[in-house]
Design a protein around this motif. Structure first.
Motif, short mmCIF file in Angstrom:
data_model
loop_
_atom_site.label_atom_id
_atom_site.label_comp_id
_atom_site.label_asym_id
_atom_site.label_seq_id
_atom_site.Cartn_x
_atom_site.Cartn_y
_atom_site.Cartn_z
N ASN A 100 2.74 8.38 11.87
CA ASN A 100 3.84 9.34 11.76
C ASN A 100 4.37 9.36 10.33
N THR A 101 4.73 10.55 9.86
CA THR A 101 5.20 10.70 8.48
C THR A 101 6.61 10.14 8.33
N PHE A 137 1.60 14.51 -0.40
CA PHE A 137 1.24 13.17 0.02
C PHE A 137 2.21 12.73 1.11
N HIS A 138 1.70 11.93 2.06
CA HIS A 138 2.53 11.47 3.16
C HIS A 138 2.55 9.95 3.21
N ALA A 170 0.24 7.39 -6.29
CA ALA A 170 0.65 7.69 -4.91
C ALA A 170 -0.22 6.93 -3.91
N GLU A 171 -1.52 6.93 -4.14
CA GLU A 171 -2.42 6.23 -3.22
C GLU A 171 -2.23 4.73 -3.31
N ALA A 172 -1.87 4.22 -4.47
CA ALA A 172 -1.59 2.79 -4.61
C ALA A 172 -0.35 2.39 -3.79
N GLN A 173 0.54 3.36 -3.55
CA GLN A 173 1.73 3.13 -2.73
C GLN A 173 1.45 3.36 -1.25
N GLY A 174 0.20 3.65 -0.91
CA GLY A 174 -0.18 3.84 0.49
C GLY A 174 -0.01 5.24 0.99
N LEU A 198 5.67 13.47 -0.45
CA LEU A 198 5.72 13.57 -1.91
C LEU A 198 5.00 14.85 -2.31
N GLY A 199 5.74 15.79 -2.87
CA GLY A 199 5.16 17.07 -3.23
C GLY A 199 5.44 17.43 -4.68
#
Length: 204
Positions: free
Chosen positions: A99-100, A91-92, A78-82, A104-105
């Protein structure tokens, strides 16, 4: 659910009008003409109907086929996708202004957190776009689908809808078109999606 700042009832209107009158009498002023009660309530009802029409969230799920998803790997992907982990347990994906665009939940009840992800195992995740709160909805949806497919490939999962049916390119194209229609409808009512007024009218 949309959150209306102008969600007036007749009782609310009466209280407001009485309050203005009391202030006016206290300072020996004549209050400026208040809008007719029926007109004000009719406008509030019209706004409420409009918001109900476009208050749409669209989501897709990525579910495991064999082994459950491991939290540490999920966080890394997820963090690799920013995406950024938020206080709401999701995750937003964000635009340049913070702005969102979509979230991802966890498809299961456990919320994501730095602590829970260390030991979490989940059968699935869900990605959701809040249509009226996103400026470029079709582009945000494309990014969400790209993220969902990348996660599915990396985690050994499959992208499905809420009925666990495979979510293919035909369904994605149809939904992308619907998002464009919702945004066009909002523009005609001078409440552009993702604008300041839309963000006030619709809860996060």
């Amino acid at each position: 659910e949309h959150q209306l700042l102008l969600d007036l009832t007749e009782h609310d209107y009466s209280r407001f009008a009485d309050g203005v009158q009391q202030v006016a009498e206290q300072f020996l002023a004549v209050p400026a003409g208040l809008p007719a009660r029926a007109e004000t309530l009719a406008r509030a009802a019209e706004l409420d109907r409009f918001c109900a029409e476009v208050d749409v969230q669209i989501g897709v799920n990525v579910i495991s086929q064999n082994q459950p998803f491991v939290g540490t790997k999920l966080r890394g992907l997820a963090e690799a996708q920013g995406l950024v982990l938020g206080d709401d347990g999701s995750f937003h994906a964000q635009d340049d202004d913070g702005n969102t665009l979509f979230t991802l939940g966890n498809l299961e009840p456990t919320l994501f957190s730095a602590e829970s992800l260390r030991s979490l195992q989940s059968a699935g995740i869900t990605l959701v776009i809040d249509v009226p709160r996103v400026l470029n909805g079709a582009q945000a949806f494309d990014r969400m689908m790209q993220c969902a497919n990348l996660l599915a490939d990396a985690l050994g999962g499959v992208v499905v809808d809420d009925n666990r049916h495979p979510f293919g390119s035909e369904a994605a194209s149809m939904i992308r078109s619907q998002i464009a229609q919702f945004h066009a409808h909002m523009g005609k009512h001078e409440i552009p999606a993702g604008g300041a007024l839309a963000l006030r009218l619709f809860s996060a």
